[in-house]
Design an enzyme around this catalytic site. Sequence first.
Site, PDB file in Angstrom:
ATOM      1  CE  LYS A  40     -33.627 -13.766 -29.339  1.00 13.69           C
ATOM      2  NZ  LYS A  40     -34.072 -14.625 -30.441  1.00 13.69           N
ATOM      3  CB  THR A  41     -29.898 -16.224 -33.604  1.00 16.17           C
ATOM      4  OG1 THR A  41     -31.052 -15.418 -33.343  1.00 16.17           O
ATOM      5  CG2 THR A  41     -30.180 -17.127 -34.796  1.00 16.17           C
ATOM      6  CG  ASP A 224     -35.641 -17.661 -30.347  1.00 19.34           C
ATOM      7  OD1 ASP A 224     -35.139 -17.090 -29.358  1.00 19.34           O
ATOM      8  OD2 ASP A 224     -35.585 -17.192 -31.506  1.00 19.34           O
ATOM      9  CD  GLU A 225     -37.559 -13.609 -29.088  1.00 14.76           C
ATOM     10  OE1 GLU A 225     -37.689 -13.211 -27.914  1.00 14.76           O
ATOM     11  OE2 GLU A 225     -36.912 -12.989 -29.956  1.00 14.76           O
ATOM     12  CD  GLN A 255     -35.237  -7.928 -25.734  1.00 18.24           C
ATOM     13  OE1 GLN A 255     -35.544  -7.483 -26.833  1.00 18.24           O
ATOM     14  NE2 GLN A 255     -34.164  -8.691 -25.568  1.00 18.24           N
ATOM     15  NE  ARG A 637     -34.883  -3.499 -29.903  1.00 20.20           N
ATOM     16  CZ  ARG A 637     -34.426  -4.729 -29.727  1.00 20.20           C
ATOM     17  NH1 ARG A 637     -34.246  -5.513 -30.769  1.00 20.20           N
ATOM     18  NH2 ARG A 637     -34.138  -5.193 -28.525  1.00 20.20           N
TER      19      ARG A 637
END
Length: 765
Positions: A40-41, A224-225, A255, A637
């Site tokens: 996503k970044t 973002d997020e 998330q 993770r």
Amino acid sequence: MPPYNLGMQNLLHNLNEEQLAAVTLPAQSALILAGAGSGKTRVLTTRIAWLIQTGQVSPAGILAVTFTNKAAKEMTVRLSAMLPINTRGMWIGTFHGLCNRLLRAHHKDAGLPQTFQILDSQDQLSAIKRLLKQMNVDDEKYPPRNLMYFINSAKDQGLRAQDVEAHDDYNRKFVELYELYDQQCQREGVVDFAELLLRTYELLVRNQPLREHYQARFRHILVDEFQDTNDLQYKWLKLMAGSHGAVFAVGDDDQSIYAFRGANVGNMSAFEREFRVENLIKLEQNYRSHGHILDAANELISNNSKRLGKNLRTDAGHGEQVRVFEASSDLQEAQWIIEQVKDLIAAGWGRSEIAILYRSNAQSRVLEHALFSSAIPYRVYGGQRFFERAEIKHAIAYLQLMDNLHNDSAFLRVVNFPTRGIGAKAMESLQDAARQYNCSLYAAVPYVAGKAGSSLNAFVKLIEGARFETQHLPLQEMVKVVLELSGLIAHYRNEKEGADRIENLEQLVSAATLFVSEEGYGLDAPAFLGPQAQASVGTAITTADGVEVLDADAPLATIMSPLSAFLSHASLEAGDNQAQAGQDALQLMTVHSAKGLEFDAVFITGLEEGLFPHENSAKEDGGVEEERRLMYVAITRARKRLFMTFSQTRMLHGQTRYNMRSRFFDELPEDAIKWLSPKVQQHSWFAHPKSAWDDAPESGNNKIAQSFSRSDSGWRIGQNVAHAKFGEGVIVNIEGGGGATRAHINFGKFGMKLLDLSVAKLEKV
């Protein structure tokens, strides 16, 4: 090929089909569902570069909002590498950072001095305490921290004091104090974090020219997020976008794990509806984890009902199955993890690429102790080590003072904590007396007169009373008594988020129990022997020069009292083994702290009902679904290897608990899981996949199963039972006999129940 086309090709050539579609969307609002490890970044940064390179916007017309300064910095660094532009002046930052920037530019319109200062959380709490003191408000009835949470929660919803509805006199007082707090901050020219956002929002609402200026400037807003936005942040974004701005929202509803901070996962659905989103793109290609790990994550999260929906996939192959281990106790769990870590390190895995995750900070004590004993460097990420936590240091200071009355550092830490009316003037008088008579602060108390002397003397009596009451108690019992007599438990019980601190304090009892057992004192040995008795403890030897000293090589139990030894242990364990920045150290953290990180190997520990999912989740609307999202975060993770552990018994809050395994195990695909635990004998507490358990070797580590007590009614401790209302549970204690037999049963999500066995219709499982 023209330079323009060549540059565009270089910009887009590493993107997959989904990423390319997201980056090159038209100038309309869009929602990008970005799964864990889906890049996503890269998508966000490339989207900005593409908009600039295609001439759709200038760098000054971009507003990019992140949730951490680290993420904002990473975006600017990547953008600088993509395009020959100066990113310094671009509006890329956190909500609070961008609001601060805007308020600095328009401080007069916002009603702030140009040099206004920002209060961090500790500064804010201090300001509130000062306000309560000035207003002569009882800070026990109106705890400062509770007021701080009240104020911040109201601001996060966009509410000033006059907008908050007061339901009763108590609540009305909080509203009054909120207004007084705002007035105090305004007089002093300071703002807290929540105020930054609210003040900016209010400024834009009432100042139409300013609002229209920024709406015209920022035609492209990237967030973002997005799943972590609260109500006010979403309102702020809508205000900045206006009716013509294009909002490129990137997030993952699977998330969303910060509801306790005010995050509203429903903002994603609201955004899709209110912004009439035509472009919803799912980034499902995962570049982090192997297939079995992703299969476990996908299967688990599919049990949540309120999802926008996506399914992660990978080209990396299935990889290794998720390893699951059942321990007989938390000590065995920790030791097993240590052995696995050693094997990984021996095989060439870097320590910093191995993480141990836990649901509650209180779980770290046993893990830290095992790592410390094994000389494995580790770092507690996103939080303090167990013995460095403030509440633990306060408790240790009381114990230190009881062991050595002349420890001035311990005295200063707890003389007025919890608050007992000993102020700065009293302490100034005491320190003057100590200097005058060349003695410790404790010894100087009789020399302080008046009210200050009375308050200090009351503290001395508290310490002496605690010494008297605990002089014959074992260490673990002594710690329990001191936690109560000191007022620490009562103090944290009045805090909104004091439950975790109390849980950590109760874990100190567990630490003391383990310590005396390991060091050979015996659980009955008195913790405190008194100055005269303590002087005789140890094995005396005479050196060559005739000086008599204690034998440093003698067993600990022969040269120190349990209390003195435990305090030394706490100091050592809180110091030398702490990993330094850049050191190759094992990573320990809560699952919440792990969000956004990734590791080659991950251990998820304590997967038991009541712990993960946490027992509080059963009481909250949507609580179990949030816990499942948290588990999803934990699983994703891991890159290459994932371990899950749970324990039949765990010492928490100074008590041994008998546990049921987490319901999440029943939501994982069998072919992705490999059970490593030995087959439990006839007293199996859990229902496991039969084929996996029958093939496991026997082990001598299940001695606990052989010692279960049995009542004359035929029931026994550790037995699995089923109840019509509460479902499956495990008997943890039996009391009474005959027709009066009662059992304490842990029913997982329904908690502990005390049932009369002659009445309750239980079935053996």
